[in-house]
Design an enzyme around this catalytic site. Sequence first.
Site, PDB file in Angstrom:
ATOM      1  N   LYS A 122       0.820  -1.221   0.000  1.00 44.26           N
ATOM      2  CA  LYS A 122       0.000   0.000   0.000  1.00 44.26           C
ATOM      3  C   LYS A 122       0.852   1.268   0.000  1.00 44.26           C
ATOM      4  O   LYS A 122       0.602   2.198  -0.778  1.00 44.26           O
ATOM      5  CB  LYS A 122      -0.938   0.012   1.215  1.00 44.26           C
ATOM      6  CG  LYS A 122      -2.028  -1.046   1.173  1.00 44.26           C
ATOM      7  CD  LYS A 122      -2.988  -0.909   2.337  1.00 44.26           C
ATOM      8  CE  LYS A 122      -2.380  -1.287   3.665  1.00 44.26           C
ATOM      9  NZ  LYS A 122      -2.088  -2.726   3.773  1.00 44.26           N
ATOM     10  N   THR A 123       1.832   1.315   0.891  1.00 52.22           N
ATOM     11  CA  THR A 123       2.636   2.529   0.996  1.00 52.22           C
ATOM     12  C   THR A 123       3.442   2.768  -0.276  1.00 52.22           C
ATOM     13  O   THR A 123       3.497   3.893  -0.791  1.00 52.22           O
ATOM     14  CB  THR A 123       3.571   2.453   2.215  1.00 52.22           C
ATOM     15  OG1 THR A 123       2.781   2.385   3.406  1.00 52.22           O
ATOM     16  CG2 THR A 123       4.470   3.683   2.302  1.00 52.22           C
ATOM     17  N   GLU A 166      -3.806   5.599   1.580  1.00 53.60           N
ATOM     18  CA  GLU A 166      -3.834   4.164   1.806  1.00 53.60           C
ATOM     19  C   GLU A 166      -5.182   3.788   2.433  1.00 53.60           C
ATOM     20  O   GLU A 166      -5.790   4.582   3.144  1.00 53.60           O
ATOM     21  CB  GLU A 166      -2.710   3.745   2.744  1.00 53.60           C
ATOM     22  CG  GLU A 166      -1.328   3.947   2.173  1.00 53.60           C
ATOM     23  CD  GLU A 166      -0.245   3.469   3.123  1.00 53.60           C
ATOM     24  OE1 GLU A 166      -0.471   2.488   3.848  1.00 53.60           O
ATOM     25  OE2 GLU A 166       0.828   4.089   3.140  1.00 53.60           O
TER      26      GLU A 166
END
Length: 459
Positions: A122-123, A166
């Site tokens: 996600k990051t 996110e």
Amino acid sequence: MYKVDFNSKGHFYFMGIGGVSMSGLAKVLLKRGFTVSGSDNNHSDYTDSLEELGATIYFPQKADNIKSGIDCIVVTAAIKEDNEELIAAKASGIPILTRAEFLGQLMDNYRNSIAVAGTHGKTSTTSMISQVLLELDEDPTISVGGNFSAIKSNIHVGDSDTFITEACEYTNSYHEFHAKYSLILNIEADHLDFFKDLDDIRKSFNKFANNTLDNGVLIINGGIDNLSEITKGVKAKVVTFGEGEDNDCYAVDIAYDDWGNASFVAVYNGNRLPRIQLKVPGVHNIWNALATIAFCIEFGIEESIIKTGLEKFEGADRRFQYKGKYKGASIVDDYAHHPTEIATTLEAARKYPNERLVCIFQPHTYTRTKALLKELASALSLADVVILAKIFPAREKDIYNISSYDLQRELDELGVKSYCFETFEEIEEFISKKCMNNDLLITMGAGDIVKVGDDLLNQ
């Protein structure tokens, strides 16, 4: 549910304001002219930066922090029901929103809202997309789960109608989001202290997918098992990315440089894009880049800008982040804490120049370690040497009869050379005596293991 009037300049109080996401949301309100206060148990770089922007922060969390004049209280999921400040907040009658509820309402204020979900990546993917968006004339608002070098922060408050964040599945918090563009990078068993099993997790992701606006786009990894179960009921356009020509977006002509960084040609609906050379290692970053490319094309971004943005991207903090040299060894830090993430990172490290791969791993939470013990050991076995720290408890109490020594026993059965220590100081002393020239030392985990590498480099 309390509805936030983002045109007003009210007073918001953030419980757990020092968290990565909470501090970012607080910063958005500060830059919009709101009054912001909050609490945390410890000072940090995040709380220091918020105080510099005008926030009032109380340490530690206690009941008398809740004062009159607060219009709304935002609470992070890490706050337990027996927290005395939360008890006081509920008794005060002041409206309370969870972090996810507040973030969902904030996103609704943007015409182009983007939510990046998945068990892993996600990051990195949020940062990749943000890097491309920053190449455009418009100025996006960005919220990532770590410091992103391009904005020198975890948050950037832009002036455009685009917001990217996110979207974490833990406690189903992302169900509060109704994004125009939703991304699902992968789905695996994790957060088993909340979810019953993988089937429960898949149902959760299906709900997230269905929250995508009808006129929006769901971008999803085509390699997810039984994909139709995840996309069932989705009215938005569905676009797949991943390995193989069955996907709308896939990669061909993949090659790696001497540092493990991939170059490839992306194919989108039969159209070959200009070749892209990444500056971040590992096959997983090809898939992150393909998700980024699929989004960018659906968003209407030109191929040349996509290429420029991706080739500028140098990673996010704690994602295979090179820290420096120690006694001839390279120190890299990585956030990986799930077996798939660990294996992916160590496989990428194998392509990085080194004589010996040493993983200094801190297991994250007792429940994850117990549920995935054998999988963790198998993933860690890709290293030549494994050094284990104590389990980082995060939100949990030590009641699960599990420790890092159990993980060491699993590694022993696999024939992996491993060591287990009670303190960071013991780990640092061991490394100072045993590290060799051209070792690659990876500090790994979602806790505070990064301190080990930093301490060594500061010696």
